[in-house]
Design an enzyme around this catalytic site. Structure first.
Site, mmCIF file in Angstrom:
data_model
loop_
_atom_site.group_PDB
_atom_site.id
_atom_site.type_symbol
_atom_site.label_atom_id
_atom_site.label_comp_id
_atom_site.label_asym_id
_atom_site.label_seq_id
_atom_site.Cartn_x
_atom_site.Cartn_y
_atom_site.Cartn_z
ATOM 1 N N GLY A 102 0.919 -1.238 0.083
ATOM 2 C CA GLY A 102 0.165 0.017 0.108
ATOM 3 C C GLY A 102 0.911 1.082 -0.156
ATOM 4 O O GLY A 102 2.062 1.176 0.122
ATOM 5 N N CYS A 114 5.477 -6.313 1.324
ATOM 6 C CA CYS A 114 6.008 -4.829 1.125
ATOM 7 C C CYS A 114 5.665 -3.891 2.153
ATOM 8 O O CYS A 114 6.414 -3.949 3.212
ATOM 9 C CB CYS A 114 5.247 -4.604 -0.476
ATOM 10 S SG CYS A 114 6.366 -3.242 -1.292
ATOM 11 N N HIS A 155 7.024 -8.850 -3.811
ATOM 12 C CA HIS A 155 5.532 -9.107 -3.941
ATOM 13 C C HIS A 155 5.521 -10.700 -4.621
ATOM 14 O O HIS A 155 5.495 -10.967 -5.534
ATOM 15 C CB HIS A 155 4.648 -8.276 -4.830
ATOM 16 C CG HIS A 155 4.399 -7.124 -4.341
ATOM 17 N ND1 HIS A 155 3.377 -6.450 -3.607
ATOM 18 C CD2 HIS A 155 5.310 -5.862 -4.463
ATOM 19 C CE1 HIS A 155 3.236 -5.486 -3.338
ATOM 20 N NE2 HIS A 155 4.590 -4.644 -3.699
ATOM 21 N N GLU A 215 3.110 -12.713 -4.173
ATOM 22 C CA GLU A 215 1.765 -12.980 -4.844
ATOM 23 C C GLU A 215 1.547 -13.079 -6.438
ATOM 24 O O GLU A 215 0.781 -13.824 -6.855
ATOM 25 C CB GLU A 215 0.635 -12.229 -4.265
ATOM 26 C CG GLU A 215 0.591 -10.480 -4.914
ATOM 27 C CD GLU A 215 1.853 -9.732 -4.057
ATOM 28 O OE1 GLU A 215 2.419 -10.230 -3.336
ATOM 29 O OE2 GLU A 215 1.454 -8.472 -4.262
#
Ligand code: GLN
Length: 534
Positions: free
Chosen positions: A355, A382, A508, A510
């Site tokens: 974010g 992150c 990241h 993901e």
């Protein structure tokens, strides 16, 4: 020479063109073909990197550091295609390139126009990807809905390409909607007829219709659609609503879509029953042995698409553990006003995603503290890693004023701060630390247990970094620096001793998880969460 499938959408947006394109890719791969996928986005931004999740959903990052549309995430999750910056073509990128050439004098003497200069640039960009990848089939998805002004140059470009490539070399697939009208008790075909009519008015005749529908379509309805839309009867494909997106390739397969495409592209390949996908992905999703509850604490939890890859990777971690993952979304800003132990009660694992900006930060810090103190598995990604660092500094190292310089510029204890090279940056587009970087994982860490190797490569999208000035003192207090960038010495993974599972990573993970190959960190996070709950 690659063959091409152009995918357009009509009637309404959000029809799942991305998943349809990805599923076509999956089906063709199972028939032994190499594919690549391209997303054409009609907006004027060069890339979505500067857009808010409210506007655009998640920004998906490729290995080569491109900030792209989230559909590229579907493409990489469903297929083996490795995508790059060239796989996302935007109007902004096309105009930028044409105008740069114009200034250089490349079109000297000419009037530069949408047709042919913009359309030629689009065609060149599409062909370039198919050539670079040396694939059998290139699937090109055109964003937006037929009837939009913005997408017209893309549609003209694919119209020309289809004509130039000729029969057996290109196909037009149109994704459309058959709305079900309750009071009439039937699906309506008129919007589809109108949408195809609009396509034909600009010179595009669909070869295949993928009809999104809540209820099964009868043979009569299919025949009617075929007749009025001027497509073969067998080319009206039912795209029925399914519970899990990973069922879509199976549902298309049932309709014979792969065989139809192969026939229309004049390709001969053995059939494949998709058994592995059916059993090991969809089967496990539908009949899991266990259940686990993961709480995701973020600022954009109200949006469906803001943390797309995170949610998918959690589901993959569940598949790998034979568990259904229930994701409880917690608004971090709201959390600041509530009792954390009440709101997070029942969590078997807590995840804080990436974010930007200071909204909801204190709520996130409280969530990390709750996970740390109650031995609940924690996964910080992150920003989630940066938050865990701040929490550790404040509550374990007693640096009450610890923060990131992203939130407080002249903070006393800048445990997360900007690198010198980032300080000099003025333009905000594509200037973060982006894409794949290598990292060395320390043995004796949760991460090593997951990856089972020392050198890993993961994708990044951030400006701020762990401040190495604090490394030694944090280690003394029980923080484990479990991963470091092999060249720059930047901290990539932090963990905690004396905790069942606590991992924060600057990258990241993901973006690299797939339903049939869960990312190791997600797999181990879910495993730890199951242990905590069980
Ligand atoms: N805002 C943080 C940074 O820029 C984290 C970014 C992210 O979570 N992707 O470093």
């Amino acid at each position: 020479m690659s063959k091409f499938i152009f995918v357009t959408g009509g009637v309404v947006s959000s029809l799942g063109k991305g998943i349809a394109s990805a599923s076509i890719g999956k089906l063709l791969e199972t028939r032994g073909l190499n594919v690549t996928l391209i997303k054409c986005d009609p907006y004027l931004n060069v890339d979505p990197g500067t857009m808010s999740p409210f506007q655009h959903g998640e920004v998906y990052v490729t290995d080569d550091g491109a900030e792209t549309d989230l559909d590229l995430g579907h493409y990489e999750r469903f297929t083996n295609a490795v995508l790059s910056k060239d796989n996302n073509i935007t109007t902004g990128k096309i105009y930028y390139s044409v105008i740069t050439k114009e200034r250089k004098g490349d079109y000297l003497g000419k009037t530069v126009q949408i047709i042919p200069h913009i359309t030629d640039e689009i065609k060149k960009s599409i062909i370039k990807v198919s050539k670079a990848r040396d694939v059998d089939v290139t699937i090109v998805e055109i964003g937006g809905t037929i009837g939009d002004i913005e997408s017209l140059p893309f549609l003209e470009a694919i119209r020309q390409l289809r004509w130039e490539l000729g029969e057996f070399y290109a196909l037009n697939v149109h994704v459309t909607l058959l709305p079900y009208i309750k009071s009439a008790g039937e699906q309506k075909t008129k919007p589809t007829q109108h949408s195809v009519g609009k396509l034909r008015a600009i010179g595009i005749a669909p070869d295949i219709l993928l009809c999104r529908t809540e209820k099964h379509i009868t043979k009569d309805q299919k025949d009617k659609i075929a007749l009025f839309c001027n497509v073969d009867k067998e080319a009206v494909i039912e795209a029925i609503d399914v519970k899990q997106i990973y069922e879509v390739p199976l549902s298309f397969k049932k309709e014979g879509l792969d065989t139809l495409i192969l026939k229309k592209l004049n390709i001969v390949r053995d059939d494949n029953d998709l058994a592995a996908w059916k059993n090991e992905v969809v089967g496990r999703l539908k009949n899991p042995e266990k259940e686990v509850k993961i709480y995701v604490v973020g600022k954009y939890v109200a949006l469906q698409d803001a943390y797309k890859s995170i949610y998918e990777a959690l589901v993959h971690g569940g598949i790998a553990n034979n568990a259904r993952v229930t994701i409880v979304r917690i608004d971090s800003e709201q959390l600041e006003k509530e009792k954390v132990e009440k709101r997070l009660e029942g969590a078997q694992g807590i995840l804080i995603p990436g974010g930007f900006g200071d909204r909801g930060i204190e709520g996130k810090i409280q969530a990390v503290q709750y996970a740390r103190e109650n031995n609940i598995p924690y996964f910080g990604i992150c920003l989630g890693m940066q938050i865990a660092t701040i929490e550790f500094a404040r509550n374990i190292c007693k640096l009450k004023n610890a923060n990131s310089t992203e939130f407080v510029k002249d903070v006393k204890e800048p445990v997360i701060s900007l690198l010198e090279e980032q300080k000099a940056i003025k333009n905000l587009g594509a200037t973060m630390r982006l894409g794949a970087y290598p990292c060395r994982v320390s043995k004796n860490s949760f991460s090593y247990k997951a990856y089972k190797k020392e050198i890993i490569s993961e994708r990044h999208r951030h400006r701020y970094e762990f401040n190495n000035k604090y490394k030694k003192s944090f280690e003394k207090q029980g923080m484990v620096i479990a991963g470091v960038n092999t060249h720059q010495g930047l901290v990539e993974i932090i963990e905690l001793k004396n905790h069942p599972w606590f991992v924060g990573c600057q990258f990241h993970p993901e973006f690299k998880s797939k339903p049939d190959q869960a990312h190791p960190l997600f797999k181990h996070f879910i495993e730890a969460a199951l242990k905590y709950g069980g």
